[in-house]
Motif scaffolding. Structure first.
Motif, PDB file in Angstrom:
ATOM      1  N   VAL A  83      -1.944   0.978  -4.724  1.00 59.95           N
ATOM      2  CA  VAL A  83      -1.392  -0.285  -4.247  1.00 59.95           C
ATOM      3  C   VAL A  83      -0.486  -0.869  -5.327  1.00 59.95           C
TER       4      VAL A  83
ATOM      5  N   ASP B 228       0.867  -1.179   0.000  1.00 59.91           N
ATOM      6  CA  ASP B 228       0.000   0.000   0.000  1.00 59.91           C
ATOM      7  C   ASP B 228       0.902   1.226   0.000  1.00 59.91           C
TER       8      ASP B 228
ATOM      9  N   VAL C  26       4.658   9.233  -4.420  1.00 55.93           N
ATOM     10  CA  VAL C  26       4.102   8.750  -3.155  1.00 55.93           C
ATOM     11  C   VAL C  26       5.126   9.005  -2.063  1.00 55.93           C
TER      12      VAL C  26
ATOM     13  N   GLY D 190      -0.181   4.381  -0.283  1.00 52.27           N
ATOM     14  CA  GLY D 190      -0.874   5.591   0.156  1.00 52.27           C
ATOM     15  C   GLY D 190      -1.433   6.376  -1.028  1.00 52.27           C
ATOM     16  N   ARG D 191      -1.858   7.584  -0.761  1.00 57.70           N
ATOM     17  CA  ARG D 191      -2.451   8.416  -1.812  1.00 57.70           C
ATOM     18  C   ARG D 191      -1.358   9.114  -2.607  1.00 57.70           C
TER      19      ARG D 191
ATOM     20  N   GLU E 263      -7.772  10.594  -4.830  1.00 57.79           N
ATOM     21  CA  GLU E 263      -8.338  10.294  -3.512  1.00 57.79           C
ATOM     22  C   GLU E 263      -8.166   8.819  -3.153  1.00 57.79           C
ATOM     23  N   GLU E 264      -7.888   7.997  -4.140  1.00 56.53           N
ATOM     24  CA  GLU E 264      -7.758   6.557  -3.918  1.00 56.53           C
ATOM     25  C   GLU E 264      -6.314   6.188  -3.566  1.00 56.53           C
ATOM     26  N   ARG E 265      -6.142   5.254  -2.658  1.00 55.07           N
ATOM     27  CA  ARG E 265      -4.814   4.785  -2.301  1.00 55.07           C
ATOM     28  C   ARG E 265      -4.246   3.939  -3.443  1.00 55.07           C
TER      29      ARG E 265
END
Length: 230
Positions: free
Chosen positions: A202, A93, A110, A95-96, A198-200
């Motif tokens: 991955v 993950d 990121v 993050g945003r 707005e979405e993380r």
């Protein structure tokens, strides 16, 4: 023919981020589809002029830079090695993402993390046997662009200067912008990508990209999901 292969991270070709980025760059590197029309108020012809290199390589984050294969390894050998590598690793993950100006070009970045740096370093090392030695001409061209002593050391060792301690995860959106373009193209990018930032993000796969000959368009030819028994 001088073909090259690259190991990148690219989001799913069905994801909103991939679709937005492909439309921004004017080309979907997976399907080969080309896009026309304005983007966030920017004429397509202007945007194409400002994204020529980014579009040729396709939307991605570099993990193992484009490389010719040595005589002892073929493309299927590389695919099998990628399957094995991904099978024993888990998604990260990140993050945003956010848009930043990196020395004149726009990119999605990121927050750095040890786990991301470790994975990137593992990719560089694991697939080094699949990299044919860099030609003297290519080395001279790269060095002429301006590298630090450490970056030249990495270039000579791994064929690419931005690995290990010099690595920065980024997904390029433009070529280097002049002052007259930087502000309004950045505003257009912020508008265009706002729905997906707005979405993380991955890192759930490695993607294999292929350049069939020097200077040709890179195509996304295979994906290998982390943790999958492929």
């Amino acid at each position: 023919m001088t073909e090259r292969f690259a190991i990148y991270f690219a989001p799913s070709a069905e994801s909103a981020l991939w679709e937005r980025a492909s439309q921004w760059l004017g080309r979907d590197a997976a399907s080969g589809e080309l896009f026309d029309g304005t983007v966030a108020g920017v004429d397509r012809s202007r945007l194409l002029n400002l994204t020529q290199d980014a579009s040729r390589y396709g939307f991605h984050a570099t993990l193992k830079a484009p490389m010719a294969l040595p005589p002892e390894h073929g493309a299927e050998d590389l695919r099998e090695a990628m399957r094995r590598f991904c099978r024993v690793r888990r998604p990260l993950d990140l993050g945003r993402p956010r848009i930043e100006n990196l020395s004149g070009f726009l990119a999605l970045v990121v927050e750095p993390s040890e786990s991301l740096s470790d994975l990137a370093a593992d990719v560089v090392e694991a697939f080094e046997p699949f990299r044919a030695p860099m030609s003297l001409r290519d080395r001279e061209k790269r060095v002429a662009k301006g590298l630090t002593e450490r970056q030249v050391e990495l270039l000579d060792a791994y064929g690419y200067p931005y690995v290990f301690d010099q690595f920065q995860f980024h997904m390029t959106l433009t070529d280097r912008l002049g002052a007259e373009d930087a502000r309004d193209i950045a505003q257009a990018a912020a508008t265009w990508f706002a729905p997906v930032l707005e979405e993380r993000l991955v890192l759930d796969r490695l993607s294999l990209f292929h350049e069939p000959d020097s200077g040709k368009l890179f195509r996304r030819i295979a994906d290998f999901r982390l943790g999958d028994a492929q």
